[in-house]
Design a protein around this motif. Structure first.
Motif, short mmCIF file in Angstrom:
data_model
loop_
_atom_site.label_atom_id
_atom_site.label_comp_id
_atom_site.label_asym_id
_atom_site.label_seq_id
_atom_site.Cartn_x
_atom_site.Cartn_y
_atom_site.Cartn_z
N ILE A 156 0.86 -1.18 0.00
CA ILE A 156 0.00 0.00 0.00
C ILE A 156 0.90 1.23 0.00
O ILE A 156 1.79 1.34 0.84
CB ILE A 156 -0.92 0.02 1.24
N THR A 157 0.69 2.15 -0.93
CA THR A 157 1.51 3.36 -0.99
C THR A 157 0.65 4.60 -0.76
O THR A 157 -0.55 4.59 -1.00
CB THR A 157 2.23 3.48 -2.34
N CYS A 158 1.31 5.66 -0.30
CA CYS A 158 0.62 6.93 -0.05
C CYS A 158 1.47 8.07 -0.57
O CYS A 158 2.58 8.29 -0.09
CB CYS A 158 0.35 7.11 1.44
N ARG A 159 0.96 8.81 -1.55
CA ARG A 159 1.71 9.91 -2.15
C ARG A 159 1.63 11.19 -1.33
O ARG A 159 2.43 12.10 -1.53
CB ARG A 159 1.20 10.19 -3.56
N SER A 160 0.68 11.26 -0.41
CA SER A 160 0.52 12.49 0.38
C SER A 160 1.05 12.34 1.80
O SER A 160 0.98 13.28 2.59
CB SER A 160 -0.96 12.89 0.43
N CYS A 161 1.58 11.17 2.13
CA CYS A 161 2.02 10.89 3.51
C CYS A 161 3.50 11.14 3.68
O CYS A 161 4.30 10.88 2.79
CB CYS A 161 1.73 9.44 3.87
N GLY A 162 3.85 11.60 4.88
CA GLY A 162 5.25 11.65 5.27
C GLY A 162 5.67 10.31 5.83
O GLY A 162 4.98 9.29 5.66
N HIS A 163 6.80 10.29 6.52
CA HIS A 163 7.34 9.04 7.05
C HIS A 163 6.39 8.40 8.06
O HIS A 163 6.29 7.17 8.13
CB HIS A 163 8.70 9.32 7.70
N HIS A 164 5.69 9.21 8.85
CA HIS A 164 4.73 8.67 9.81
C HIS A 164 3.38 8.49 9.12
O HIS A 164 2.41 9.20 9.36
CB HIS A 164 4.60 9.59 11.02
N VAL A 165 3.33 7.48 8.26
CA VAL A 165 2.13 7.23 7.47
C VAL A 165 0.92 6.99 8.37
O VAL A 165 -0.20 7.41 8.06
CB VAL A 165 2.33 6.02 6.53
N HIS A 166 1.13 6.31 9.48
CA HIS A 166 0.02 5.98 10.38
C HIS A 166 -0.57 7.22 11.05
O HIS A 166 -1.68 7.15 11.59
CB HIS A 166 0.44 4.95 11.42
N HIS A 167 0.16 8.33 11.05
CA HIS A 167 -0.39 9.59 11.55
C HIS A 167 -1.14 10.31 10.44
O HIS A 167 -2.23 10.84 10.66
CB HIS A 167 0.74 10.50 12.06
N ASP A 168 -0.54 10.34 9.25
CA ASP A 168 -1.11 11.11 8.14
C ASP A 168 -2.34 10.45 7.54
O ASP A 168 -3.29 11.14 7.15
CB ASP A 168 -0.05 11.31 7.05
N LYS A 169 -2.33 9.13 7.44
CA LYS A 169 -3.46 8.40 6.86
C LYS A 169 -3.73 7.13 7.66
O LYS A 169 -3.43 6.02 7.22
CB LYS A 169 -3.15 8.03 5.40
N PRO A 170 -4.28 7.27 8.87
CA PRO A 170 -4.51 6.09 9.72
C PRO A 170 -5.44 5.06 9.07
O PRO A 170 -5.39 3.87 9.41
CB PRO A 170 -5.12 6.66 11.00
N GLU A 171 -6.27 5.52 8.11
CA GLU A 171 -7.16 4.57 7.45
C GLU A 171 -6.39 3.53 6.64
O GLU A 171 -6.89 2.42 6.38
CB GLU A 171 -8.16 5.30 6.55
N LEU A 172 -5.15 3.84 6.25
CA LEU A 172 -4.34 2.86 5.53
C LEU A 172 -3.92 1.72 6.45
O LEU A 172 -3.76 0.58 6.02
CB LEU A 172 -3.11 3.53 4.92
N VAL A 173 -3.74 2.05 7.72
CA VAL A 173 -3.43 1.01 8.71
C VAL A 173 -4.61 0.07 8.86
O VAL A 173 -4.46 -1.15 8.92
CB VAL A 173 -3.06 1.65 10.07
N THR A 174 -5.82 0.66 8.90
CA THR A 174 -7.03 -0.16 8.97
C THR A 174 -7.13 -1.07 7.75
O THR A 174 -7.47 -2.25 7.87
CB THR A 174 -8.27 0.74 9.04
N GLN A 175 -6.82 -0.52 6.59
CA GLN A 175 -6.86 -1.30 5.35
C GLN A 175 -5.90 -2.48 5.42
O GLN A 175 -6.26 -3.61 5.06
CB GLN A 175 -6.50 -0.41 4.16
N ALA A 176 -4.69 -2.22 5.89
CA ALA A 176 -3.69 -3.29 6.00
C ALA A 176 -4.11 -4.33 7.03
O ALA A 176 -3.97 -5.55 6.79
CB ALA A 176 -2.33 -2.70 6.37
N LEU A 177 -4.63 -3.87 8.17
CA LEU A 177 -5.04 -4.80 9.22
C LEU A 177 -6.21 -5.66 8.77
O LEU A 177 -6.23 -6.87 9.01
CB LEU A 177 -5.41 -4.02 10.48
N ASP A 178 -7.19 -5.04 8.10
CA ASP A 178 -8.33 -5.81 7.60
C ASP A 178 -7.86 -6.88 6.61
O ASP A 178 -8.37 -8.01 6.61
CB ASP A 178 -9.33 -4.88 6.90
N TRP A 179 -6.86 -6.52 5.79
CA TRP A 179 -6.37 -7.48 4.80
C TRP A 179 -5.68 -8.66 5.47
O TRP A 179 -5.96 -9.82 5.14
CB TRP A 179 -5.42 -6.79 3.82
N VAL A 180 -4.78 -8.39 6.44
CA VAL A 180 -4.07 -9.52 7.08
C VAL A 180 -5.03 -10.36 7.89
O VAL A 180 -4.91 -11.60 7.91
CB VAL A 180 -2.87 -9.05 7.94
#
Length: 278
Positions: free
Chosen positions: A238-262
């Motif tokens: 999963i990539t994010c073009r608008s996120c800095g290094h702390h992706v989980h701060h900038d787009k926490p919904e991506l963490v949810t996406q990854a967790l739901d997938w695993v």
């Protein structure tokens, strides 16, 4: 290059150093403060990056709790945690975490979640205790070839030294873990096997200010992040073009996406095993 542009993000470290309802536990290695919440299995283990303590997960904690029991802690050298081990390399940190989980009767299987250098530590944990791992989520993780990468033209923005003033205001853990960074990188490079579990990788592909590259050129230069998807035949990037290094701060919904997938992949594997037994 943002590999370590910041691994060492200074300002976020100057805030609170614990989460609500933290507790302290002693092990044979030292004393550690930790946070345990939620219910269910597999237990989700959250490992922050270099320079970050458990509060790095504040914005995503509730999302994890909705899925299962969640554990995070402060490594030795951060607020409230100490160790008898002066050496702060990845292998030492993995053994201390494993002992802490054992003392707290937090039994496997685990879903490991590591950000930045914490991702490298979780890679080592999975390699050391493969039978205890259900899945791994890497969030903008540190590659074991970080040093060579930082010597390339794309590495001009790497931070290769902690400023003297930062050493004064930052927790001891930052300087101590950085001092042992090459040892941790070497341990990670020696990993030749990995548990056959779902692996999700969340990467920032945001172009740093001052870098004159097109989106495609920059993303291509960051292909080393794809290495983590090769650790397992079951993987998702999963990539994010608008996120800095702390992706989980900038787009926490991506963490949810990854967790739901695993979680979905874990359930699919459980179903396949049950069908095979019939």
């Amino acid at each position: 290059m943002k590999v370590i542009i910041l691994m060492f993000v200074i300002l976020p470290l100057l805030g609170c150093s614990s989460l609500p309802n933290t507790q302290k536990k002693s092990t044979k290695y030292g004393e550690y403060i930790y946070h345990l919440s939620g219910e269910g299995k597999p237990v989700i283990i959250l490992e922050p990056g270099m320079g970050n303590d458990m509060t790095s997960w504040q914005s995503t904690l509730e999302r994890f709790e909705q899925s299962s029991q969640v554990f995070t802690y402060n490594r030795a050298g951060f607020y409230g945690s100490t160790s008898i081990n002066e050496q702060r390399d990845g292998e030492t940190i993995v053994l201390e975490l494993r002992e802490l989980l054992t003392e707290l009767n937090i039994s496997p299987p685990y879903i490991l979640v590591g950000h930045s250098l914490g991702g490298l530590y979780m890679k080592l944990f999975a390699n050391t205790f493969p039978d205890e791992i259900a899945a791994v989520i890497f969030i903008d993780p540190t590659h074991h070839e970080m040093r060579p990468i930082c010597k390339t033209p794309d590495g001009e923005y790497c931070v290769n030294e902690i400023p003297w003033w930062a050493k004064i205001i930052l927790p001891d853990a930052v300087a101590n873990e950085y001092k042992q960074l090459d040892r941790s990188l070497e341990s990670s490079s020696n990993v030749k096997s990995f548990p056959n579990v779902p692996v999700a990788v969340i990467s920032s592909v945001k172009i740093p200010k001052g870098v004159e590259k097109t989106d495609k050129e920059w993303i291509d230069s960051q292909n080393w992040q794809k290495y983590f998807t090769t650790l397992s035949p079951v993987s998702k990037h999963i990539t994010c073009r608008s996120c800095g290094h702390h992706v989980h701060h900038d787009k926490p919904e991506l963490v949810t996406q990854a967790l739901d997938w695993v979680m979905g992949e874990i359930k699919n594997e459980d179903s396949r095993q049950k069908q095979g037994m019939n």
